[in-house]
Enzyme design. Structure first.
Site, PDB file in Angstrom:
ATOM      1  N   ASP A   1      42.543  39.628  52.530  1.00 36.07           N
ATOM      2  CA  ASP A   1      41.226  40.156  52.172  1.00 36.07           C
ATOM      3  C   ASP A   1      40.263  39.917  53.336  1.00 36.07           C
ATOM      4  OD1 ASP A   1      38.907  40.892  50.480  1.00 36.07           O
ATOM      5  OD2 ASP A   1      38.500  38.742  50.525  1.00 36.07           O
TER       6      ASP A   1
ATOM      7  N   GLY B   1      38.236  46.384  50.176  1.00 39.07           N
ATOM      8  CA  GLY B   1      37.599  47.399  49.354  1.00 39.07           C
ATOM      9  C   GLY B   1      36.933  48.466  50.188  1.00 39.07           C
TER      10      GLY B   1
ATOM     11  N   ASP C   1      39.689  35.826  47.765  1.00 45.32           N
ATOM     12  CA  ASP C   1      38.688  34.916  47.186  1.00 45.32           C
ATOM     13  C   ASP C   1      37.999  35.460  45.942  1.00 45.32           C
ATOM     14  OD1 ASP C   1      35.469  35.682  48.327  1.00 45.32           O
ATOM     15  OD2 ASP C   1      37.207  36.880  48.857  1.00 45.32           O
TER      16      ASP C   1
ATOM     17  N   ASN D   1      38.541  41.175  42.953  1.00 46.86           N
ATOM     18  CA  ASN D   1      39.354  42.319  43.368  1.00 46.86           C
ATOM     19  C   ASN D   1      40.599  41.896  44.141  1.00 46.86           C
ATOM     20  OD1 ASN D   1      37.620  41.541  45.508  1.00 46.86           O
ATOM     21  ND2 ASN D   1      37.753  43.557  46.458  1.00 46.86           N
TER      22      ASN D   1
END
Length: 270
Positions: free
Chosen positions: A8, A43, A218, A221
């Site tokens: 991420d 994202g 974290d 998502n």
């Protein structure tokens, strides 16, 4: 032996000042030199991570990115889509009507129009600035029901969004993948789209087994990919529910948590 690492971005790879530490860069490069595929799972659209892909030299013909929370799996060098699980214009119209009822702002990522919104707002501006893209403020009624919409976001002040979430029709959770990626962003994806599915699709494309995958994250998502991986890692600064789902908890994003995982599980053991 781990062969695929999905990381991420915000709150994980990036420190609070949005930079990548030298130790983390070295760990990623050393893992890639050992033949491990390292991908960013975000994202954001691919445009929103381009400077980090350049910084990490991830524009070779062997590099991929999971964008839009796993809705797109793309080759970085050509932007060719390996897998795509998208929404449609009709979903945007439907969720726009609900956002109007709840009194929250909304925008979406359209394959045709880019970042599109019926009304510009503070957090659409933030989205555009983060990703270095333009905002297309427009009458969204011109978007056809069958047009490709990658993801839809309700965006607003934290307390406004929290109150709206409490009032969301329960049917939305059956119809979509719903994730709160930040205090100001609530994201709606195709029901079969999330970072976990994105990682799984890439792993299958690469011929990598589930137990050979490490994921690090974290926030909400990131839950799906942490639950999917052979080794799902939560950052020290992760949400409690992410830590609860993880196999391992590393240090925070500001204390080289990503580097420490790569060093421990790949560089010291492979």
């Amino acid at each position: 032996m781990y062969k695929l690492v999905a990381i991420d971005m915000d709150g994980t790879l990036l420190r609070s000042d949005k930079t990548i530490s030298d130790r983390t860069k070295k760990a990623i490069n050393d893992a890639r030199d050992k033949g491990v595929t390292v991908v960013l799972a975000t994202g954001r659209p691919i445009e929103g991570v381009s400077r980090y892909l350049e910084e990490l030299d991830m524009y070779t013909d062997k590099d991929y990115v999971l964008s839009y929370n796993g809705a797109f799996v793309q080759k970085t060098s050509t932007k060719d889509v390996i897998a795509k699980i998208a929404l449609k214009g009709e979903d945007f119209h439907y969720l726009r009507s609900i956002s109007d009822d709840l009194g929250v702002n909304i925008h979406a990522f359209s394959e045709k129009y880019g970042l599109v919104t019926p009304k510009n707002s503070t957090y659409t501006e933030l989205e555009a600035n983060i990703n270095k893209i333009d905002i297309n403020e427009m009458d969204i009624s011109v978007i056809k029901d069958d047009e490709v919409i990658v993801k839809i976001m309700m965006i607003d002040e934290e307390d406004v969004l929290t109150e709206a979430i409490e009032k969301l029709p329960k049917e939305l959770y059956d119809k979509y993948t719903v994730v709160r990626s930040s205090p100001h962003f609530l994201e709606f994806l195709h029901k079969e789209a999330n970072k976990g599915i994105g990682v799984e699709l890439l792993a299958k494309h690469l011929g990598v087994k589930r137990e050979e995958v490490i994921t690090l994250g974290d926030a909400g998502n990131d839950l799906h990919m942490i639950e999917y991986a052979g080794l799902g890692v939560a950052m020290g600064n992760a949400f409690d529910e992410v830590k609860a789902a993880a196999n391992y908890i590393t240090d925070s994003n500001d204390n080289d948590g990503v580097a420490k995982v790569i060093e421990k599980f790949i560089l010291e053991n492979n």
